[in-house]
Design a protein around this motif. Structure first.
Motif, mmCIF file in Angstrom:
data_model
loop_
_atom_site.group_PDB
_atom_site.id
_atom_site.type_symbol
_atom_site.label_atom_id
_atom_site.label_comp_id
_atom_site.label_asym_id
_atom_site.label_seq_id
_atom_site.Cartn_x
_atom_site.Cartn_y
_atom_site.Cartn_z
ATOM 1 N N GLY A 11 -44.235 -91.791 33.714
ATOM 2 C CA GLY A 11 -43.110 -91.218 32.979
ATOM 3 C C GLY A 11 -42.861 -91.301 31.701
ATOM 4 O O GLY A 11 -42.607 -92.553 31.592
ATOM 5 N N GLU A 12 -42.416 -90.512 30.339
ATOM 6 C CA GLU A 12 -42.116 -90.641 29.206
ATOM 7 C C GLU A 12 -40.717 -90.752 29.397
ATOM 8 O O GLU A 12 -39.891 -89.637 29.590
ATOM 9 N N ARG A 13 -39.959 -92.178 28.725
ATOM 10 C CA ARG A 13 -38.552 -91.635 28.218
ATOM 11 C C ARG A 13 -37.750 -92.452 26.945
ATOM 12 O O ARG A 13 -38.465 -93.620 27.123
ATOM 13 N N GLU A 14 -37.369 -91.786 25.945
ATOM 14 C CA GLU A 14 -37.312 -92.521 25.210
ATOM 15 C C GLU A 14 -38.406 -92.726 24.695
ATOM 16 O O GLU A 14 -38.080 -93.963 23.658
ATOM 17 N N GLY A 15 -39.769 -92.680 24.666
ATOM 18 C CA GLY A 15 -41.088 -93.184 24.112
ATOM 19 C C GLY A 15 -41.070 -93.800 24.642
ATOM 20 O O GLY A 15 -42.553 -94.556 23.436
ATOM 21 N N GLN A 16 -40.928 -94.547 26.045
ATOM 22 C CA GLN A 16 -41.282 -96.062 26.539
ATOM 23 C C GLN A 16 -42.292 -94.745 27.986
ATOM 24 O O GLN A 16 -40.961 -94.264 28.773
ATOM 25 N N TYR A 17 -42.943 -95.366 28.669
ATOM 26 C CA TYR A 17 -44.165 -94.547 29.936
ATOM 27 C C TYR A 17 -43.867 -95.395 30.636
ATOM 28 O O TYR A 17 -43.835 -97.047 30.443
ATOM 29 N N THR A 18 -43.395 -95.359 31.742
ATOM 30 C CA THR A 18 -43.208 -96.124 32.823
ATOM 31 C C THR A 18 -44.333 -95.269 34.204
ATOM 32 O O THR A 18 -43.823 -93.926 34.595
ATOM 33 N N SER A 19 -44.682 -96.312 35.125
ATOM 34 C CA SER A 19 -45.764 -96.296 35.813
ATOM 35 C C SER A 19 -44.882 -95.536 37.514
ATOM 36 O O SER A 19 -43.620 -95.911 37.286
ATOM 37 N N ILE A 20 -44.910 -94.145 37.330
ATOM 38 C CA ILE A 20 -44.410 -93.348 38.233
ATOM 39 C C ILE A 20 -45.312 -93.794 39.769
ATOM 40 O O ILE A 20 -43.803 -94.085 40.846
ATOM 41 N N VAL A 21 -45.982 -92.989 39.717
ATOM 42 C CA VAL A 21 -47.777 -93.217 40.970
ATOM 43 C C VAL A 21 -49.206 -93.900 40.950
ATOM 44 O O VAL A 21 -48.929 -93.872 40.010
ATOM 45 N N THR A 22 -49.694 -94.474 41.751
ATOM 46 C CA THR A 22 -50.554 -94.945 41.397
ATOM 47 C C THR A 22 -52.055 -94.583 42.568
ATOM 48 O O THR A 22 -51.111 -94.687 43.615
ATOM 49 N N ARG A 24 -41.493 -85.885 29.855
ATOM 50 C CA ARG A 24 -42.933 -85.998 30.168
ATOM 51 C C ARG A 24 -44.094 -86.311 31.498
ATOM 52 O O ARG A 24 -42.936 -87.742 31.531
ATOM 53 N N TYR A 25 -44.988 -85.608 30.901
ATOM 54 C CA TYR A 25 -45.804 -87.277 32.197
ATOM 55 C C TYR A 25 -46.956 -87.062 31.679
ATOM 56 O O TYR A 25 -47.728 -86.443 30.622
ATOM 57 N N ARG A 26 -47.300 -88.661 32.136
ATOM 58 C CA ARG A 26 -48.816 -88.645 31.428
ATOM 59 C C ARG A 26 -49.571 -89.233 33.077
ATOM 60 O O ARG A 26 -49.490 -90.202 33.297
ATOM 61 N N VAL A 27 -50.911 -88.430 32.851
ATOM 62 C CA VAL A 27 -52.453 -88.958 33.634
ATOM 63 C C VAL A 27 -53.010 -89.238 33.345
ATOM 64 O O VAL A 27 -53.471 -88.677 32.485
ATOM 65 N N THR A 28 -53.617 -90.315 33.879
ATOM 66 C CA THR A 28 -54.526 -90.777 32.998
ATOM 67 C C THR A 28 -55.456 -91.233 34.604
ATOM 68 O O THR A 28 -55.482 -91.820 35.870
ATOM 69 N N TYR A 29 -56.217 -91.268 34.318
ATOM 70 C CA TYR A 29 -58.036 -91.037 35.201
ATOM 71 C C TYR A 29 -59.315 -91.611 34.733
ATOM 72 O O TYR A 29 -59.313 -91.289 33.409
ATOM 73 N N GLN A 30 -60.161 -92.534 35.544
ATOM 74 C CA GLN A 30 -60.727 -93.264 34.919
ATOM 75 C C GLN A 30 -61.793 -93.424 36.465
ATOM 76 O O GLN A 30 -61.045 -94.151 37.939
ATOM 77 N N THR A 31 -63.303 -94.086 36.065
ATOM 78 C CA THR A 31 -63.773 -94.307 37.141
ATOM 79 C C THR A 31 -64.636 -95.219 36.496
ATOM 80 O O THR A 31 -64.952 -95.387 35.225
ATOM 81 N N ALA A 32 -65.775 -96.362 37.086
ATOM 82 C CA ALA A 32 -65.616 -97.013 36.950
ATOM 83 C C ALA A 32 -67.539 -97.742 35.517
ATOM 84 O O ALA A 32 -67.918 -96.150 35.576
ATOM 85 N N GLY A 33 -67.052 -97.858 34.800
ATOM 86 C CA GLY A 33 -67.925 -97.796 33.921
ATOM 87 C C GLY A 33 -68.280 -96.060 32.505
ATOM 88 O O GLY A 33 -69.298 -96.108 31.541
ATOM 89 N N GLU A 34 -67.026 -95.382 33.151
ATOM 90 C CA GLU A 34 -66.698 -94.922 32.060
ATOM 91 C C GLU A 34 -64.987 -94.991 31.631
ATOM 92 O O GLU A 34 -64.215 -95.566 31.699
ATOM 93 N N GLU A 35 -65.095 -94.399 30.516
ATOM 94 C CA GLU A 35 -64.104 -94.419 29.394
ATOM 95 C C GLU A 35 -62.615 -93.171 30.355
ATOM 96 O O GLU A 35 -62.875 -92.450 31.139
ATOM 97 N N ALA A 36 -61.335 -93.973 30.013
ATOM 98 C CA ALA A 36 -60.633 -93.219 30.491
ATOM 99 C C ALA A 36 -59.824 -91.808 30.141
ATOM 100 O O ALA A 36 -59.819 -91.814 28.771
ATOM 101 N N LYS A 37 -60.109 -90.853 30.933
ATOM 102 C CA LYS A 37 -59.294 -90.083 30.751
ATOM 103 C C LYS A 37 -57.740 -89.503 30.622
ATOM 104 O O LYS A 37 -57.262 -90.064 31.817
ATOM 105 N N GLU A 38 -57.233 -88.592 29.834
ATOM 106 C CA GLU A 38 -55.344 -88.602 29.608
ATOM 107 C C GLU A 38 -54.984 -86.975 29.870
ATOM 108 O O GLU A 38 -55.829 -86.736 28.906
ATOM 109 N N VAL A 39 -54.642 -87.033 30.405
ATOM 110 C CA VAL A 39 -53.748 -85.327 30.034
ATOM 111 C C VAL A 39 -52.106 -85.606 30.172
ATOM 112 O O VAL A 39 -51.765 -86.465 30.655
ATOM 113 N N ILE A 40 -51.744 -84.534 29.136
ATOM 114 C CA ILE A 40 -49.601 -84.913 28.917
ATOM 115 C C ILE A 40 -49.460 -83.095 29.627
ATOM 116 O O ILE A 40 -50.140 -82.656 28.945
ATOM 117 N N LEU A 41 -48.602 -83.789 30.612
ATOM 118 C CA LEU A 41 -47.494 -82.501 31.396
ATOM 119 C C LEU A 41 -46.585 -83.217 30.841
ATOM 120 O O LEU A 41 -46.330 -83.348 30.642
#
Length: 564
Positions: A324-335, A283-300
């Motif tokens: 990207g999630e693999r065997e319980g660990q998330y690895t950075s794919i893109v930013t 699966r994928y995890r998308v995290t997005y944030q702007t300065a001064g606000e808490e980060a939001k995330e969604v699982i796809l």
């Protein structure tokens, strides 16, 4: 005491061969009886050199059999005032014998001997007169003073002193974090002991013959790697250095991300997309944030490579990370990063402003009744009915929410914006007090629909018990609200101005009761008897509970049109 010292260094080339010349020197200097006594009274002292003083490790040399060796001898004569000599350019992992004796005109002292093994470990073995003591658990990267001194009866020899520096230990737990398409942060845990610097070297699978080397302070625990190639495997090595001595290296690998693209960037939304990597993720995890606000995330799901971000702030810089999630660990794919567009009303106070900002679909929206510096309030906006721009404050649709509530509940609001809810009398007062507003009530029962529109609508403050001011009716439902004009709000636990019975208790709701009602949209859902249902008398009578009701408002006297 001595005019000169003669120091000899012997490098042991091989095991198992007798060195007769060395034996002859020692036997000539010491008789058999004296030699044995010297062995029993040899003291070796190791002092760790540090800015705060020295730490001594005295020990008595135990007896040991002497090994055989073939040696190469180098000698040097030093003035009698010298008290130490440093040997450099020695072979690694090689055994050396060191001899020293003092001379004066016509006499010579006994010969003192020490044996040391060079190498990379933090320990060394010292032999003194056919006896051995093991020096273990020495600190890595530290400098020690080795002093060997023998006694024969009451006579104590001059000490043999040598300086020894141990090899520094390598760092541990080397890992790459915050990996993007062109950058990564390398982190490590320093080993015990002071080091001068860490040496970091890395190369990519695409250009294996090109190695980048950087040196960082011995106090560092991380290093930013920049200018990396996208979607590339990198191998990184790290080692410690103290003076001219280097530790062994530790290694880690990581893969940089591929590119992510932001498109359809608006004032409140943007679409991010990425290429499916060669590595299979669950699966994928998308995290997005702007300065001064808490980060939001969604699982796809792992099949998704595009996602639309909504509810963004206008004119704001956002950072998006896809992992990207693999065997319980998330690895950075893109930013990626992007800046949202400009809004006519960056901090809308009601839904008509949000409509003018370009929001064409009904749904939940953040409003700012107190402006930019105030707290955001989540509301539901109707962007479709009669041109849109309506702020909804009441809805009944399925009976899942209990409306027989307390004064506090009705003051603060309750329910779900997506289903049944009451927005809250305090917020309703604030929003209707900013300027003239109109009220619309939508009713539906099966295929029958009706509405009531009031050109003027206001809710007073809590001091005035949230009394309703409503007038200017038009519509198809009938003017049932006119009966309640000017009445205070009442609940099961508070009846500010009763005219007879306690209406809120009798008809199981919270409302602007009079004596008692011509409409009771907060009554018992689905009850078609005893006048206790969700009622609008001028449309369906007292004993017909209406399945769907919605109350909403927007600024009065404005013409709101949809955007094509």
């Amino acid at each position: 005491m001595f005019k000169n010292f003669t120091v000899s260094r012997r490098e042991h080339r091989a095991e198992g061969e007798e060195d007769e010349e060395e034996e002859a020197e020692e036997e000539a200097a010491l008789g058999e009886e004296d030699r044995v006594a010297a062995v029993a009274n040899t003291t070796i002292e190791i002092r760790k050199q540090s800015p705060n003083g020295t730490v001594a490790f005295p020990t008595k040399a135990p007896s040991s059999s002497r090994g055989k060796a073939h040696t190469k001898r180098v000698s040097v004569v030093l003035p009698g005032s010298v008290r130490s000599v440093e040997f450099s350019n020695l072979r690694p992992q090689t055994r050396y014998s060191l001899h020293i004796f003092g001379t004066t005109p016509g006499s010579r002292s006994k010969i003192h001997r020490v044996t040391a093994m060079t190498g990379e470990s933090g320990s060394v073995s010292v032999d003194s007169l056919q006896s051995q003591v093991s020096l273990s658990k020495l600190s890595s990267g530290a400098t020690y003073e080795v002093s060997v001194m023998s006694t024969m009866g009451k006579r104590e020899s001059d000490p043999l002193i040598a300086i020894m520096t141990t090899v520094p230990a390598p760092p541990t737990v080397l890992q790459a974090v915050n990996i993007t398409d062109t950058k990564a942060v390398l982190q490590w845990t320093p080993a015990m002991g002071q080091v001068d610097r860490f040496i970091i070297s890395y190369e990519s699978a695409k250009t294996p013959n090109v190695t980048v080397t950087v040196m960082v302070s011995g106090n560092s625990v991380d290093q930013q790697l920049r200018g990396l190639q996208r979607a590339t495997l990198y191998t990184v090595k790290a080692l410690s250095q103290k003076d001219s001595l280097q530790s062994t290296a530790i290694t880690t690998t990581f893969t940089t991300a591929s590119a992510v693209k932001a498109s359809e960037v608006g004032a409140r939304s943007a679409v991010v997309s990425w290429k499916s990597p060669s590595v299979a993720f669950s699966r994928y995890r998308v995290t997005y944030q702007t300065a001064g606000e808490e980060a939001k995330e969604v699982i796809l799901d792992s099949t998704v490579t595009e996602y639309k971000l909504t509810g963004l702030f206008s004119m704001s810089k956002y950072t998006v990370l896809v992992q990207g999630e693999r065997e319980g660990q998330y690895t950075s794919i893109v930013t990626t990063e992007f800046i949202t567009g400009k809004l006519r009303f960056p901090f809308p106070t009601e839904c008509s402003q949000e409509l003018l900002n370009g929001a064409l679909q009904s749904g939940e929206v953040d409003l700012y009744p107190e402006g930019k510096e105030g707290k955001a309030v989540r509301v539901y906006c109707d962007m479709e009915t009669e041109g849109g721009g309506w702020t909804v404050f009441q809805r009944r649709m399925n009976g899942k929410t209990d409306f027989f509530r307390t004064w506090s509940d009705y003051t603060n609001g309750f329910g779900k914006l997506s289903e049944e809810f009451w927005l809250g009398n305090e917020l309703l007062h604030n929003l209707t007090s900013m300027g003239p507003v109109s009220l619309r009530v939508d009713l539906r029962s099966g295929n029958d629909t009706a509405y009531a529109h009031y050109s003027s609508f206001t809710i007073d403050s809590e001091d005035k018990h949230y009394a309703i001011q409503v007038s200017g009716y038009t519509g198809t439902a009938g003017d049932s609200m006119r009966y309640h004009n000017g009445r205070p709000f009442s609940t099961r636990d508070k009846e500010p101005h009763p005219l007879g019975i306690h209406c809120a208790r009798a008809y199981m709701g919270g409302w602007w009761y009079k004596n008692c009602y011509k409409t009771n949209l907060n009554g018992l859902y689905g009850t078609n008897s005893n006048n206790q249902g969700v009622v609008w008398i001028d449309w369906k009578g007292k004993d017909s509970s209406i399945p769907f009701t919605e109350m909403k408002f927007r600024p009065a006297g404005i013409s709101v049109t949809t955007h094509g």
